[in-house]
Motif scaffolding. Structure first.
Motif, PDB file in Angstrom:
ATOM      1  N   GLN A 228     -74.142 -11.157 -19.175  1.00 12.58           N
ATOM      2  CA  GLN A 228     -74.117 -12.494 -19.769  1.00 12.58           C
ATOM      3  C   GLN A 228     -73.909 -13.569 -18.697  1.00 12.58           C
ATOM      4  O   GLN A 228     -74.595 -14.569 -18.662  1.00 12.58           O
ATOM      5  CB  GLN A 228     -72.989 -12.567 -20.799  1.00 12.58           C
ATOM      6  CG  GLN A 228     -72.946 -13.892 -21.522  1.00 12.58           C
ATOM      7  CD  GLN A 228     -71.604 -14.114 -22.207  1.00 12.58           C
ATOM      8  OE1 GLN A 228     -70.535 -13.830 -21.659  1.00 12.58           O
ATOM      9  NE2 GLN A 228     -71.654 -14.598 -23.425  1.00 12.58           N
ATOM     10  N   ARG A 229     -72.954 -13.306 -17.806  1.00 12.16           N
ATOM     11  CA  ARG A 229     -72.668 -14.287 -16.768  1.00 12.16           C
ATOM     12  C   ARG A 229     -73.878 -14.478 -15.861  1.00 12.16           C
ATOM     13  O   ARG A 229     -74.222 -15.597 -15.488  1.00 12.16           O
ATOM     14  CB  ARG A 229     -71.420 -13.857 -15.976  1.00 12.16           C
ATOM     15  CG  ARG A 229     -71.060 -14.696 -14.787  1.00 12.16           C
ATOM     16  CD  ARG A 229     -71.211 -16.171 -14.966  1.00 12.16           C
ATOM     17  NE  ARG A 229     -70.162 -16.846 -15.696  1.00 12.16           N
ATOM     18  CZ  ARG A 229     -70.274 -18.084 -16.199  1.00 12.16           C
ATOM     19  NH1 ARG A 229     -71.402 -18.765 -16.048  1.00 12.16           N
ATOM     20  NH2 ARG A 229     -69.289 -18.613 -16.850  1.00 12.16           N
ATOM     21  N   ALA A 230     -74.523 -13.372 -15.521  1.00 13.27           N
ATOM     22  CA  ALA A 230     -75.717 -13.481 -14.679  1.00 13.27           C
ATOM     23  C   ALA A 230     -76.763 -14.359 -15.364  1.00 13.27           C
ATOM     24  O   ALA A 230     -77.417 -15.183 -14.719  1.00 13.27           O
ATOM     25  CB  ALA A 230     -76.276 -12.096 -14.388  1.00 13.27           C
ATOM     26  N   GLY A 231     -76.881 -14.197 -16.683  1.00 11.03           N
ATOM     27  CA  GLY A 231     -77.819 -15.029 -17.435  1.00 11.03           C
ATOM     28  C   GLY A 231     -77.426 -16.489 -17.398  1.00 11.03           C
ATOM     29  O   GLY A 231     -78.261 -17.367 -17.177  1.00 11.03           O
ATOM     30  N   PHE A 232     -76.132 -16.767 -17.558  1.00 11.10           N
ATOM     31  CA  PHE A 232     -75.631 -18.146 -17.514  1.00 11.10           C
ATOM     32  C   PHE A 232     -75.909 -18.790 -16.150  1.00 11.10           C
ATOM     33  O   PHE A 232     -75.896 -19.995 -16.018  1.00 11.10           O
ATOM     34  CB  PHE A 232     -74.121 -18.191 -17.761  1.00 11.10           C
ATOM     35  CG  PHE A 232     -73.726 -18.006 -19.199  1.00 11.10           C
ATOM     36  CD1 PHE A 232     -74.604 -18.312 -20.230  1.00 11.10           C
ATOM     37  CD2 PHE A 232     -72.462 -17.543 -19.532  1.00 11.10           C
ATOM     38  CE1 PHE A 232     -74.241 -18.150 -21.557  1.00 11.10           C
ATOM     39  CE2 PHE A 232     -72.083 -17.376 -20.855  1.00 11.10           C
ATOM     40  CZ  PHE A 232     -72.973 -17.680 -21.868  1.00 11.10           C
ATOM     41  N   LEU A 233     -76.061 -17.953 -15.137  1.00  8.29           N
ATOM     42  CA  LEU A 233     -76.316 -18.488 -13.807  1.00  8.29           C
ATOM     43  C   LEU A 233     -77.804 -18.639 -13.525  1.00  8.29           C
ATOM     44  O   LEU A 233     -78.206 -19.027 -12.433  1.00  8.29           O
ATOM     45  CB  LEU A 233     -75.684 -17.585 -12.748  1.00  8.29           C
ATOM     46  CG  LEU A 233     -74.156 -17.547 -12.775  1.00  8.29           C
ATOM     47  CD1 LEU A 233     -73.630 -16.535 -11.787  1.00  8.29           C
ATOM     48  CD2 LEU A 233     -73.595 -18.926 -12.472  1.00  8.29           C
ATOM     49  N   TYR A 235     -80.140 -16.083 -13.826  1.00  2.00           N
ATOM     50  CA  TYR A 235     -80.853 -14.859 -13.472  1.00  2.00           C
ATOM     51  C   TYR A 235     -81.371 -14.191 -14.739  1.00  2.00           C
ATOM     52  O   TYR A 235     -80.617 -14.002 -15.696  1.00  2.00           O
ATOM     53  CB  TYR A 235     -79.936 -13.889 -12.734  1.00  2.00           C
ATOM     54  CG  TYR A 235     -79.462 -14.387 -11.395  1.00  2.00           C
ATOM     55  CD1 TYR A 235     -80.327 -14.420 -10.303  1.00  2.00           C
ATOM     56  CD2 TYR A 235     -78.157 -14.841 -11.217  1.00  2.00           C
ATOM     57  CE1 TYR A 235     -79.895 -14.884  -9.076  1.00  2.00           C
ATOM     58  CE2 TYR A 235     -77.719 -15.300  -9.988  1.00  2.00           C
ATOM     59  CZ  TYR A 235     -78.595 -15.319  -8.921  1.00  2.00           C
ATOM     60  OH  TYR A 235     -78.168 -15.771  -7.714  1.00  2.00           O
TER      61      TYR A 235
END
Lengths: 389, 242
Positions: A228-233, A235
């Motif tokens: 999820q965090r990677a998506g928020f960034l 990626y």
């Protein structure tokens, strides 16, 4: 803290190489692997007879397969239960293409490209269809079993691709060997295959090491840690997972091609449950989140399997390995006949690892090494200073 | 149009879960450079609204416009690429990686490595974690993790930052420091802050939107909100027993 995040801590420290300490460990690891690899390449053909060298060759080939899952599962976080599907496709693609073409350059490439393309297609539906982790395992396992059944039922003469007969459960025998690119007359002999295998294993190992310190590698580890965090960034996790899965398929296919060469034979058991499970066991025993772990795990377990299978295990021969007391105890507990049961002993080994060394051999050994080095007074001081800042 | 441009806007936004209308007819407007707080009692639809803004939920009615473009229900990573940074309620960080690696991952998208490294150093000092750069995030204290996540969001250099309870679980000193940090961020970026803690909202003193039962109850400055009778009833402790 759970095993996974501790494992990740190890990677995090190693990957970003921020401290001198982390970088030093990295370089020490790379040099060790390089030296051991070169020593094996030069030394083993000198000391081993051809039959033993052939045994070693298959370990090296399977170690490439282990590395493919080390990438996909250990770093990418995708538990693929059917890595054998790509391994088998690589082997069959090579065999079938070889009978039809006769010169090995294109079959060799096909054995890599075809499984990669299949992995890409399968991965596309799984990752873009937002299949959760558990179902991903189920689907990949099912796919390899479907391939097993499909190829298994191609025994009739009507199942023929060009010159190649699929042969069903009998498999495809007498697969022509690889030749040097563009030279159909200079086929690789068994010595050459050893060199090719060890060079490719090292190339795959160092290539993956490089990949994992690159931005791509760091991002796939981040996605494993928190998608999820990677998506928020920004990626696109699906794309990164798909790329990792496809690369894993390509490497498994490469291993499959070499495997078909090694025995000049391929049969549907290559897609079977035993083969799929074995790859996962190598990674578990060796250690997820490392590359050298699965290589060591694979070679050790293959060696153990061969040892248990070949040595007619008697109480006397067992006593030579583990000492008479343990041999007595084992034989009385298990009953004597069971001592020669390879699967049983392998099962016990796996259980022992899952329960006692859940992170695998290499991460535990590396931590031990770090601990021992840190105990030196100078380092302990530095350690204190580091913590104080 | 007069005044600053509208950055984010929702038009008749509604979200229905089965028979429950979690968010209904919300017309919300955020202008560029604004710092907006979003409050409301439990179950008011704050979290749902937040998820609608960030693309985690697809609205059943209406739309979300970012700079006039409909972004309702687009992929999470696309939201980020439009320049929207998100901090979730439970810190969403890379637990197994080091503090530095966390920030590096955030800073390196679309940036050359050298520039990303500089960015990481800059943010480390800004969020007061320079001394813990090599530590594994899983070992950090809760307040530090909250800051780290703020740092991660900042590293992406978003134009709009959405914060879901940024001060949750912090000590008083940490809350004060966080409020300072948010005001500082607001000098260059627009923010939406979802918060429970009225003390904290008073510290960052801004325009407040009150949500109640899925609707916008009132939208005003903090002082007026505190005086508003309905808000006092539904939110500030003098709740009328239904």
């Amino acid at each position: 803290m759970n095993a996974r995040s501790r494992n990740g801590a190890l990677n995090g420290g190693a990957l970003n190489g921020g401290t001198w300490n982390g970088r030093a460990w990295n370089i020490a690891g790379l040099v060790t692997v390089g030296v051991v690899g070169l020593a094996a390449m030069i030394g083993l053909p000198l000391v081993l007879e051809l039959s033993s060298l052939l045994d070693v060759t298959v370990y090296l080939i399977l170690a490439i397969l282990a590395l493919s899952l080390a990438l996909v599962w250990g770093y990418g976080g995708t538990l693929c239960f059917g890595q054998s599907a790509f391994f088998g496709l690589g082997a069959y693609a090579y065999a079938i293409a070889m009978f039809n073409i006769g010169e090995s350059t294109i079959p060799f490439l096909l054995a890599i490209v075809l499984p990669a393309a299949f992995a890409a297609l399968l991965g596309y539906f799984m990752f873009y269809g937002r299949i959760s982790d558990v179902y991903l395992g189920v689907i990949t396992l099912t796919v390899t079993l479907i391939l097993f059944n499909a190829v298994n039922s191609t025994a009739g003469p009507e199942y023929q691709i060009g010159e190649a007969r699929l042969g069903g459960f009998n498999g495809i025998p007498s697969i022509p060997p690889l030749n040097w690119p563009g030279m159909p007359d200079s086929a690789l002999d068994l010595n050459d295959l050893f060199y090719v295998s060890i060079v490719l294993l090292m190339a795959v190992y160092f290539g993956l090491r490089w990949l994992l310190v690159s931005r791509f590698g760091r991002v796939i580890v981040a996605i494993r840690e928190n998608e999820q965090r990677a998506g928020f960034l920004g990626y696109d996790a699906r794309l990164y997972k798909l790329a990792t899965f496809t690369l894993g398929g390509a490497l498994a296919g490469l291993a499959g091609c070499l495997f078909a060469n090694w025995g000049a034979f391929v049969s549907p058991t290559i897609f079977g449950l035993g083969q799929s499970a074995q790859i996962i066991i190598w990674v578990i025993v060796g250690g997820r989140g490392t590359l050298i772990g699965p290589v060591v795990g694979c070679i050790a377990i293959q060696w153990l399997t061969a040892f248990l299978g070949s040595a007619q295990l008697t109480k006397a021969s067992l006593a030579q390995v583990v000492g008479p007391t343990v041999a007595d105890a084992l034989s009385s507990v298990m009953g004597f006949a069971d001592l020669s049961n390879t699967s049983l002993i392998l099962g016990a080994v796996l259980l022992a690892f899952v329960l006692l060394v859940p992170r695998g051999v290499m991460p535990s050994l590396l931590d031990l090494a770090r601990f021992l080095v840190r105990r030196r007074p100078a380092d302990a001081l530095a350690d204190k200073a580091e913590r104080a800042t | 149009m007069t005044g600053p441009a509208v950055l984010l806007e929702t038009v008749d936004l509604g979200m229905r879960f089965g028979g429950v209308e979690a968010v209904s007819d919300v017309n919300f407007r955020l202008t560029e450079g604004e710092l907006r707080c979003l409050i409301g009692p439990n179950g008011a639809g704050k979290s749902t609204f937040f998820k609608l803004l960030t693309g985690q939920l697809l609205p059943t009615r209406g739309k979300v416009l970012y700079r006039g473009r409909d972004i309702s229900g687009i992929e999470t990573h696309e939201v980020a690429r439009l320049g929207i940074g998100i901090k979730t309620q439970v810190p969403s960080v890379f637990d197994g990686l080091s503090v530095r690696e966390n920030l590096w991952i955030a800073a390196s998208r679309g940036r050359p490595t050298r520039r990303a490294n500089e960015m990481v150093d800059e943010i480390l000092s800004r969020i007061a974690l320079a001394g813990s750069a090599q530590r594994t995030v899983g070992q950090l204290a809760h307040g530090q993790r909250q800051w780290l996540e703020l740092g991660i969001v900042l590293a992406g250099e978003p134009e709009l930052i959405l914060l879901d309870e940024p001060a949750a679980g912090m000590t008083h000193e940490e809350v004060v420091r966080t409020a300072e940090l948010i005001r500082e961020i607001n000098r260059t970026r627009s923010l939406i802050v979802v918060e429970h803690d009225m003390q904290f909202i008073r510290m960052i003193a801004s325009k407040v939107t009150v949500l109640d039962r899925g609707r916008v109850l009132v939208e005003d400055s903090m002082e007026n909100i505190l005086r508003h009778p309905t808000v006092r009833d539904v939110y500030l402790g003098k709740r009328v027993a239904a």
